[in-house]
Design an enzyme around this catalytic site. Structure first.
Site, PDB file in Angstrom:
ATOM      1  N   GLU A   1      -1.281  -9.724  -4.073  1.00 36.60           N
ATOM      2  CA  GLU A   1      -1.162  -9.686  -5.527  1.00 36.60           C
ATOM      3  C   GLU A   1      -1.834  -8.442  -6.107  1.00 36.60           C
ATOM      4  O   GLU A   1      -1.268  -7.773  -6.987  1.00 36.60           O
ATOM      5  CB  GLU A   1      -1.802 -10.938  -6.134  1.00 36.60           C
ATOM      6  N   LEU A   2      -3.022  -8.135  -5.617  1.00 36.14           N
ATOM      7  CA  LEU A   2      -3.743  -6.991  -6.167  1.00 36.14           C
ATOM      8  C   LEU A   2      -3.091  -5.669  -5.771  1.00 36.14           C
ATOM      9  O   LEU A   2      -3.019  -4.741  -6.574  1.00 36.14           O
ATOM     10  CB  LEU A   2      -5.200  -7.037  -5.716  1.00 36.14           C
TER      11      LEU A   2
END
Length: 413
Positions: free
Chosen positions: A56-57
């Site tokens: 996600e990051l």
């Protein structure tokens, strides 16, 4: 909300014990306990950005960099749920940015975290709907969700189990950028005001053109002779092994990289592989990938990128049962031809676009082996090229503008 808080309070000792076990095993650093319970020291940060883990990051790094460049007055604290993701963000060395483990979603831990960092806005990624964080931060400033995903199953569960809590959460969100039209509709059905929907964007679609194809497997096998089964769930390994064995017998593929979703299932997976009679090696046992190995069990975390890079074909798993399928964006980014099973509800719009554009091949347990035998190098390249064209997102400037306008500042209040 009272019941939710009571449940988290009851679970607090178990959370502490789990952290202790991770620390003993060397899976988290010395500061994990303090950070998870909001006890760690830090400096002020106007913006709190949260993503679950590496994927996600990483997919949102471009957005984080845009925010940093556009708002030099902002300091950021980026939180995540895993120590490896925390280290990854630290290694980015972004200006005015700190990395921490996220506080547990208990009233006390979030309150202490806010007291230390004093954030005035929260941006969270994808499906990280943590009620305590959202409700507390909504009292301090805007709460923004980017790349939000809400599956039909999750929406039904929220509506059945905690409709009032979900309605309360939806009312406190300032901006929601859903990753697809289905998710956007379900957020509104659960109580999000229609006018708070922002531009749609799948975060993982960004940067497809920046990834480079990886090297061939380090066993002398050409990349087009390597199949990756990505994130297999219980019941799927047998399907994959049967299909690969059929193709392997007919000379279509030399190597299967089998990557279970949950490494704790290694004993079960090993038994299944052993029953095929194919020569195999296991990554977590430090067994080398040497010539003659037909199945390589990649049962470690944080290494999926190298498996995508090695494989000319990726079978995206979680799609033969009720898990709803995993992301097609990572194999597409690595120019790996995509196959998937019948159930891809988690990324329905993306797979519909892929199938319509000839960018993926839908298979069943019965047709997998035959399909693999049709995938020569030219077919793989055609599938990979079509996938990248189908998944490349539209201009994301509208989303960046909406996020910047929602953030607190001299002009935004």
């Amino acid at each position: 909300m009272g019941l939710y808080r009571a449940i988290l309070w009851i679970l607090t000792p178990a959370l502490a014990l789990h952290l202790l076990v991770l620390r003993v095993r060397g899976l988290v650093g010395a500061g994990a306990f303090a950070e998870r319970f909001g006890l760690a020291t830090g400096g002020e940060a106007e913006l709190w950005l949260h993503g679950a883990s590496n994927g996600e990051l990483t997919s949102a790094r471009w957005l984080i960099e845009r925010i940093i460049a556009a708002r030099p007055d902002l300091r950021l604290v980026i939180t995540c749920n895993s120590w490896t993701a925390r280290q990854m963000v630290s290694d980015w060395h972004l200006p005015r940015t700190s990395a921490r483990l996220a506080p547990f979603d208990t009233a006390g831990a979030v309150r202490r975290f806010r007291k230390v960092w004093r954030p005035r806005a929260l941006v969270f990624l994808e499906n990280e709907l943590w009620p305590e964080r959202i409700l507390q931060m909504a009292d301090a400033g805007p709460v923004i969700c980017i790349g939000a995903r809400m599956s039909e199953r999750s929406a039904r569960r929220w509506a059945r189990v905690a409709p009032k809590l979900m309605a309360l959460i939806m009312a406190r969100l300032r901006l929601v950028s859903a990753q697809d039209a289905g998710s956007a509709k379900r957020f509104v059905t659960l109580g999000l005001p229609q006018e708070r929907l922002g531009p749609q964007l799948m975060l993982k679609a960004h940067g497809l053109d920046d990834a480079e194809p990886g090297p061939s497997a380090p066993v002398g096998a050409a990349r087009d002779r390597v199949l990756l089964a990505a994130s297999t769930h219980e019941g799927e390994e047998a399907i994959v092994l049967n299909g690969f064995a059929e193709a392997h017998r007919d000379g279509a593929f030399d190597l299967l990289i089998l990557a279970p979703r949950h490494p704790r299932r290694i004993a079960e997976v090993r038994a299944l592989v052993q029953a095929t009679g194919l020569p195999f090696a296991i990554r977590s046992a430090n067994q080398p990938l040497t010539p003659g190995i037909a199945v390589y069990v990649a049962d470690t975390l944080g290494e999926m990128a190298q498996w995508y890079a090695m494989a000319g074909v990726t079978l995206v798993c979680g799609s033969f049962g009720d898990a709803g399928g995993h992301t097609p964006y990572e194999p597409a980014a690595h120019r790996s031809a995509i196959l998937h099973g019948p159930n891809v509800a988690n990324f329905a719009d993306a797979y519909a676009a892929l199938d319509a554009a000839g960018g993926a091949l839908a298979v069943t347990a019965e047709t997998l082996g035959a399909a693999l035998k049709t995938l020569d190098m030219d077919r793989q390249l055609a599938l990979a090229s079509a996938a990248r064209a189908a998944l490349t997102p539209a201009d994301e400037s509208a989303l960046v503008t909406a996020v910047l306008q929602a953030l607190p500042g001299q002009d935004n209040g």
